[in-house]
Each structure stands twice: as C-alpha cells, then as structure tokens.
Scaffold this motif. Sequence first.
Motif: not given
Length: 847
Positions: A645, A649, A802
């Motif tokens: 990612k 996300t 993330g």
Amino acid sequence: MLTTTLRGMLAHKLRLALTTASIALGVAFLAGTLVLTDTMGTAFDRLFDKVAAGTDAVVRTEAAYSASEGVSTSRAPIDAAVLDQVEQVEGVRAAEGSVSGYALLTDTDGDAVIPPGGLPTTGATMSADEKLRGDVKVLAGEAPDGPHEVAIDATSAEENDIEVGSTIKILFQGPTEEFTVVGTVGFGDDKDLGGSTSAYFDVATAQRVLGTPGVFDTIEVSADPGISQAELAERLSAVVPEGTEAVTGDAVSKENADAVKSNMKMINILFSIFAGIALFVGGFIIWNTFTMIVTQRSREIALMRAIGATKRQIKRSLLFEAILIGAGASAIGVALGLGVAKGLKVLMDVAGFSLPTTSLQVEPRTIIISMAVGTLVTVVSALVPARRATKVRPVEALRESAADTGSFSKRRALVGTTVLGLGTAGVLSTLYADAPMVVFGVGLLSVLVGVIVALPMAVRPLAAAIGAPMKLRGLSGELATQNAVRNPRRTAATAAALMIGLTLVVSMSVFASSLKTSFGEVIGDKTDADLYVTSASSQGPGFSPTVVAAVEDVEGVDSVAASGWGMARFEGHDTSYSAVDPATAGDLMQLDLSQGSLSELGDDTVVVSRDIAESNGWELGDTVDAEFAATGKHQLELVGIFDSKGWVTDNFVIGLDEQNALAGPQLVTSALVKVAAGADRDEVQDAITAALADHPDAKVLDQDAYEAEASGFIDGLLTFVTVMLLLAVVIALLGIVNTLALSVFERTRELGLLRAVGMTRGQVRAMVRWESVVISLIGALSGAGLGIGIGVALSRVLEDQGITGVSIPAPQIAVYVVLAAVAGVLAALGPARSAAKVDVLKAVVTD
C-alpha cells in the motif's frame, strides 16, 4: 467515630482542598463530555425536526442494507411517475418530489463559501407548497421559481455579503452554473442548518443540476387534517411500487438524527477516554493521599484501637471520609462540567471540528453518572489505605513516631516485572508473529500497568541519576534527593500520575511524527506525481469530477490520476474502498500489482491487496461478493492483486466509473498530476490554478505544499489531543503539591532540627523545590521513555495501513521533560514556603 472523621477532615483544609480538586477536575471532564454530547444530540434532533416539520410521510426506494440508514444512506432514485400514484391516495393533501446533492456556493467574487469542519455544502429542492417546507422559511426575497434562480441560507448570505439580486456561481458534480440569488432561507430560529451551507432550487432545476430529470430522491407528502402520519404511511405503502417504501416524517427525522449521532460516537468515545484518564490519575492522588494520612495518623489510630475502637470502625471511618470527599468533589465537578462543556466546544471549533449545538442540556443521568463515578473512584482508591489502617496495632501508640519507610516489596517487584514482561510479549507477538490487534491492545495496557506497579523499584536509580547534578547545589540538593527516595512507594505513586499523562502525550507525538514522515515517504516514493489537486478545504469531502476534466485540458499536463473513496460491504463486512481511474492510476500511484492489471478494472471488477487475497484464498478470476447501499448486491470479478500500500491504503479498489454506477454520483477526493516532459512545473501549476478559477472547490499544490498541508492537519489533531491530555498533567501536578504539603507536615520536627543546626530558610525552600523536581523528572523521564516505546510500537503495527516510517521528535519530547521540571518547581512553591516557616522551637519540642 463520625465526629472524629469530620474533625480530621476539617483540621487539614489544604489537604482536603487539593484532594477534592484532583477528583473534581476529572469529574468535571466527564460531566462536561456528557453535557456536550447530549447538547449536540439535542441540536441534531431539533435540526432534522425543523427540516421535516411539514412532512408527514416520505416515499423512497428501499435501501440495500440498513447499516447506513439516515442522511448518509445512498438510495436508488424513485421514478417521477410514482408521484402521480401518491397524489391519488386518499388523505394526501400535497405531495412533491425532492432532490438533494452537492452544491458549493461562491461569493460575488467567485471565492468558495466553505463551511468549517468539513460540514456539507448541500443543494436541495424547495417545495412549492409552503406547508411542506415546514420550518424552512424564506427570510428575505422569495422562493426560487426558474432555471437560474436560487435561495441560499441566511448565514452564507450575511457572512459573505451576498445580497438578494446578486449573481453567484454554484459548483455541482456536473458543470458550474450561474444563478441569481432571489431569497435567503432560515430554519426556525436559526439562519443555517447546523453550520452547513444550503442552496434551494425549484423542482425542475434541482433535478437538472443535482440529480437526473425524470427521477426524484424522495417524495415528500403532507396529510389532510385529521390523518395521522402512521395512517398516511400505511395508505401509501399499499399503493407504491415494489422496491419502494413509505415511512412517517417523524421516522425519517429520527433516522437522520440517529445516523449523525452514530457518526459522532467516536467523538463521544474519545472524550470519555480523556475523562477516564483524568479520573485514573486522580485516583492515584487519592490513594497516595490516604496512604499518607494512614501513615501520619498511625499513632492516633493506635490510640483509638487502644481505647476500644474496632478494626471495622477504623476502616469504616476512612471509607466514610472517602465517601464524603468523593461526593463533595463530584458535586463540584458536575457544576464545573458546564464550563468544561463550553470549553470543549470552543476547542473543537478552534481545531476545525465545528458541530451544531443548542442551549446546554444537563440530563439527570449526567448528574447521576458523574456523582457515582467520582464517588466510586475515590472510595476504591481509599480501600487499600483503609485496609492498611486496620493493621495498626494498639502498641504503636506507645511509640514516639510511626514513620512509614514505604520500602519496596519483592512480591510487588515480581508482579510488576511479570505483567510488564507479558505485556511486552503481547506487543512483540503482534508486531512479528501476526497476532490479532486485540493482543496488541491488551499488551500495551499490560505494559503500562506493569511499569506502574514496578516503578518503585526504579525510584532509587532514577533519583540518583537525576540528583547527581543537584549535589552541586550543596546540602539542599543532596537532602532533596535523599528525601525523594526515602519512601519509594510514595514517590512512585506521585510520579506515576505525571508519568501517565506524559506517556500519552509523548506516544501521540511519536505517532503523529511517524504519520507525517510516512506521508512524506508515500508522496515522494509511492507516487510519480509532480502536482496534487485536492479539496479547497483540508477537511472537505472532495471536489467535482469536472475539476479533473479542467486539469486534463491544461497545456503541459501529461496525465491525471483521479481517485475516490466510499463505504460498502465486501463478503458481508462493512469496509472502505478506493476508486481510481484505470487508465492512469497504474502510472502515477505505484500500486505494485503482482498479479493482474489495473487497466482491466471495468464493470463489476475489483483489485484487492495481497493480505486480503491470501486471507480469503482468492485468485485471479474469483468472484468477490459486494453490496452497495444504492444498488444492492453485486459479484465483482477479481482482476488484480497488489502487494504494497502507498497512495491507496484500502484493501479493495474499483474503477471511478464503476463507483458512480454502483454507489451513485460521487465526488473526487484527490488527483495526481504528471507534468509533460520538457514542460516547466511551476508554469503548469500556474496554468492549472488559472483553469480552476471556475472550480474554487479544488486547488493545486506542489509536493512540499501538499505535505505541509497534510502535516498541518495532523498537527491540529495532535494539538487537540495534547490539550485534552493536559488536564491529566494538571491533576498530576496537584498530586505533587499534595504529596509535598503532606510530606512537609510529616517532617515538621525534622525541618525544625535542620533549622536549629543552621540551615537557612532559603536552603529549606530550595530543598523542597529540588525534591519536587526529582519527583517530576522521575515521572517525566519514565513517561517519555514509555511514550516513545508505545508510539513506536503503534506506528509499526499500523505499517499495513500506510505508516511506513518511524520518527521520534526528540526536541519536542525534551521540551516536555523540561516543562515537567519547571512545573515541579512551581508545584513546590507553596509547600516550600510552609517548610521555611516552621517554628524551630515548636518543632523541636513536638512530642
């Protein structure tokens, strides 16, 4: 015993005041939270009641699933032909179709009118029938009745100098259009709808700019006199087509209010957590205070035991004292809660989280809960000291003193280190062995509890390290260090209160710093964009899709990758998803697909993360069950799996066109821009800015500015959280004052002897101040170390979301530690003055 208890309380007014203040502040926060949430809930109830005041029944399509009932529900439109059927039903006085959607006002200069806190910018139909409008009143001018006429909320008109007769532009999900403001609108006694902006059109115009000609979002119905809402809804249900439903106006109003209040639950939980922290810290102070009371009154308790008082009477006396203090402090806290509620509202406004409120609502349950919690915390905190008081033997009345060394027990050391070890193992198992998040949460709590229990074991080494430089200050510094370690349990309990507050502040600082660092890494390493198009407001929901077309037409722009966001059900679970442009997302968003391709995204297709694919055993070509509120159930073909990612996300990704088809027309949340080879980036940015002159709901930023804006939003959240946690720190400082004041009283004879052998008043004051600094720094350094560890662990466990980098803001943490030392000096001012005023002769002859 009752008389003795009351006299004992009143004999030490400062101790009583400080103990009362510590619990009153915590209760005030709890009461303020309850008052504010009740006030906001009442405001939303009244707000939606005003909008639906003239509507007795609503005809609408059935939602695909009920989890999103309310204002956030996306429903399929209802055919305009149904209106004819509704009008024929007996008991219907008037019925009109209604449409609502995104409509952003601009002022006469073309600047966007953006409400605070990301509140909605809504366009809607104004009913031709005045009774159907309910409390939506035309305050000036007239109702719109033409393709280029609009009525706007009075607040937007007044605050932006938009007069009736002015021409303004309004932005929709489709093209921007010009309208003449023919009227201003109010809602009962209010001039706006909870802080949002409103634009009202006639039915035909609303269908054209907000929806689709030939369909409505809902049909609003007013009943003939004598017909109840329930009866009208029942009659309508008998004739409306399959797939539609008729519900009462009151039910829709409650539905909408409940949906908004449900979305506010996170705010309620957040406030409750802060209140719990404040009460928890206050509990430490109460426990410490009663422990010292038992120690100092051990001879008195022994005398009472010697003259016939039973253990039960002694225990009952102390618990009764705790009940009196707890009840009194809670009552004060409830009164202070009204001011706290107002302060929290101001804080939310400053932080950009504006929400509608009305007059403060103090419900009986607020008083009951606050009083019960405050009293219970006080009594529970006093239980252990009260139990210890029953162990005082009558023979101790013969002793000259009964000082408690508060030595650290081996059993407590074993319990503390064991809990700390188990908590650390839980955290590490989540980080490195894929244990569930619940284990991580329990692990963090165990680490905190373990440190609190084991802290007395670390008091002596920490005090020795902190006190080493103080010895340069001479006798005062050396004695201060010795005094701090004289009773490790007491020092640890006092420092622990400050440690908890600093732990939370520092952990949030580390997490926020890591979040900003990760965001910088994402936009720098996980995208190939040169420029970023984002909402004009940092908290805005997005911008019109027409913005993307305007940017694509700018000379020097190579490609634009737009993205959206939404909520749906995948495999029966409510979750978020991202929507991207399949043609450009692969080049600019670096999703790192290991299987399949983004370009294959089309109708009824989906791309998922590797974690989700592996957990469900999915492979390319498999079918994923999805459900959207607007269109119901769909089977999506899996056409791609991405490994890491970055910009995206979410675990599920669909196409933008597919999103509009499945979820209804949506705003774009952001767009990445690639500048053509050979073009000057600054010139292209200026050209895009010029192209967005007719689209003030969006702006273009370079990487540095985009990162700075995101960091500013994170900093705002951090400031909000830090301010909330400062209450716990203030309560902890009250605990230091309380401990020092009681310690000075306890050491009256010792202080007198020091003065008798030549110690000056200034040296005595310095000794007490340095002792406070030692205690404060023990709490601050422990909190800083624990906070750094928790912040790092929290950042690492969310790597899949993330947060790819870890950053420790060392200068900021150092400032916190220094401020804690300064606060320690300030907390010691009163006790230091008291210590310096000890009468030498009286102290020496004390028996």
